[in-house]
Design an enzyme around this catalytic site. Structure first.
Site, PDB file in Angstrom:
ATOM      1  CB  ALA A 196       4.252   6.856   3.697  1.00 18.46           C
ATOM      2  CB  SER A 228      -0.881  -0.002   1.239  1.00 19.87           C
ATOM      3  OG  SER A 228      -0.074   0.219   2.390  1.00 19.87           O
ATOM      4  CE  LYS A 229      -2.016   7.071  -0.567  1.00 17.41           C
ATOM      5  NZ  LYS A 229      -3.114   7.954  -0.928  1.00 17.41           N
ATOM      6  NE  ARG A 230      -2.789   3.610   4.940  1.00 16.87           N
ATOM      7  CZ  ARG A 230      -3.496   2.501   4.820  1.00 16.87           C
ATOM      8  NH1 ARG A 230      -3.302   1.485   5.616  1.00 16.87           N
ATOM      9  NH2 ARG A 230      -4.422   2.403   3.882  1.00 16.87           N
TER      10      ARG A 230
END
Ligand code: GLU
Length: 510
Positions: free
Chosen positions: A268, A263-265
């Site tokens: 990050a 995921s994008k998370r």
């Protein structure tokens, strides 16, 4: 004669393009090119509430960057347009009506409040989220429970309605997935999905089937997250166009991150990109870094994506796009999730930087220099610098550290790493080195090394202890290629100037 292969990528323009999306594009593209077919991009924007400005152009920009240019699309035109579903709105209604007439679908007039009531009323420990399905449909306000003449009146009075599929009870539907083999579903377990919404727009389920049919798609490949929708689509194919007309399907495995679906998370949290290119969400203001801006080459990006879920059966890992086209085989796509490994991704990039010529890298490196305000006027020199340092660069951004000092004097000299070991002998050595370099002829890497080594010998100093200060004096820190290569490319005047200035700074600090 077999039909011309036609595949499609059908993104919803709702945000950045995840690397899983690019892999879907890539496998579609490779399959199409391998079979001399056509690659269509269709924009699935029927859910207007999820529309994000700029997302559509961004998708095309990403595909262009990756070198995966569609044959037909909103931007490329083609005989099966429009390629944006919102512009095809008028087309879907008749299929929804056809389904209602045949008894495969029905009009539902339930308001949002009524739906909410239903969920509350039938909620239980075993069924915490009751769905609009064969258990409940006869308890709701729809054309199955309302007499026909009343339904007609409601429709005539423009009462808002949706069309829902009437999922059969206790039937098994199945298809042969090109990767997974036979996959079957029990239709009783699937709810009566909305096909046409109150605003007259189709949902994804209806639109995808109608458009795959009208656009003569022969193979539909998508991510495995769409498998649960397959029974609905299978029935729609059967009811509207017949199973023989259905494209062959394949569902690609998930790309996994450190904990479940990447995921994008994750990006990050662990500091790696997940999107193809930088994405700035104009709705939320959030910006997400992309592989392009992180310093990846498109050739490396598609290579690493191709290998996330596929291999050619050998140990080979580095493939050009042409090699991928000729080796790609859907039968070798894995059915289980592929784990994304950022270190491995960087390894691919390093391999591709090594394989790419300095002249091809030049504009990309120049752009990275410009980002840190290093302006290159001498392209010939830049090409030489790139050739010298590319083996050391994993990301395009690494060229900044490895090579921008050729074009701008270091803003800081790490004298702190020199001063503690500085002494009168070293000071005298560098004074003489500067003098010798002023006289050096020819100015070649070999000659500069020879001068330095001979002088060290004469002064009975260890070359090992001199090379680090020499490097720091020239580039500012402990990085860069061979120190004599650096001096050679900097040229006599600049080398002498940098050594003289740095020496002054060291003396101030010592
Ligand atoms: N619009 C769907 C998506 O956003 C397409 C799924 C499909 O390829 O059928 O992924």
């Amino acid at each position: 004669m077999s039909k011309k292969v036609r595949v499609r990528f059908a993104p919803s323009p709702t945000g950045g393009l995840h690397l899983g999306g690019v892999r879907t594009v890539l496998y579609n593209y490779l399959f199409a090119k391998k079979h001399g077919g056509e690659f269509v991009v269709r924009i699935e924007d029927t859910d207007q509430s999820r529309y994000v400005p700029g997302a559509e152009e961004y998708i095309f920009d990403c595909l262009r960057w990756c070198g995966l240019e569609p044959d037909e699309s909103v931007q490329h035109g083609g005989p099966y347009g429009p390629y944006r579903q919102s512009e095809r709105k008028a087309l879907y209604k008749k299929y929804a009506e056809q389904l209602v007439e045949a008894g495969h679908a029905y009009y539902a007039f339930d308001s949002a409040a009524e739906l909410e009531q239903m969920r509350e009323k039938y909620k239980s420990a075993e069924n915490p989220a009751p769905q609009y399905d064969h258990h409940l449909r006869m308890k709701m306000r729809n054309s199955l429970t309302i007499p026909a003449d009343e339904t007609k009146k409601l429709l005539e009075a423009n009462t808002p309605y949706v069309v829902r599929i009437k999922m059969p009870v206790g039937k098994t539907v199945s298809f042969n997935d090109m990767i997974r083999g036979e996959v079957s579903f029990d239709t009783s377990l699937v709810d009566d999905k909305v096909l046409l919404k109150a605003d007259g727009m189709p949902t994804y389920h209806l639109a995808v089937v109608v458009d795959d049919y009208l656009m003569k798609i022969t193979h539909a490949f998508r991510g495995e997250e769409w498998l649960p929708s397959a029974p609905v689509h299978l029935l729609l194919w059967q009811y509207l166009f017949g199973w023989e007309a259905m494209p062959q399907w394949a569902h690609f495995p998930l790309i996994l991150g450190p904990s479940g679906k990447l995921s994008k998370r994750d990006g990050a949290k662990y500091g790696f990109p997940v999107f193809a290119m930088n994405w700035q969400d104009l709705k939320t203001g959030e910006s997400t870094e992309g592989f392009r801006e992180k310093g990846f080459l498109p050739a490396a990006f598609i290579n690493l994506l191709a290998l996330l879920g596929w291999n050619d059966g050998t140990e080979k890992e580095v493939f050009s796009k042409e090699e991928l086209i000729s080796s790609f085989d859907m039968a070798r796509v894995h059915s289980s999730g592929a784990k994304f490994d950022y270190e491995k991704a960087k390894w691919f990039n390093h391999e591709w930087i090594k394989r790419t010529s300095a002249s091809e890298l030049l504009p990309l490196v120049r752009a990275n220099f410009e980002k840190v305000n290093v302006v290159v006027t001498d392209s010939m020199l830049l090409e030489q610098v790139i050739a010298l340092v590319k083996e050391r660069c994993t990301l395009l951004t690494d060229f900044v550290e490895q090579g921008s000092f050729f074009f701008s004097r270091p803003a800081q000299i790490d004298t702190a790493s020199i001063v503690p070991k500085w002494n009168a002998e070293k000071s005298a050595f560098f004074d003489q080195l500067i003098q010798h370099y002023q006289q050096a002829n020819p100015w070649t890497t070999g000659e500069l090394e020879k001068i330095c080594k001979e002088l060290a010998q004469e002064k009975q100093l260890k070359t090992g202890e001199l090379l680090l200060p020499l490097r720091i004096m020239l580039v500012g820190g402990k990085f860069g290629p061979g120190v004599f290569d650096i001096a050679y490319l900097l040229g006599k005047e600049e080398t002498v100037e940098r050594l003289t200035q740095a020496k002054r700074l060291i003396l101030q600090g010592a």
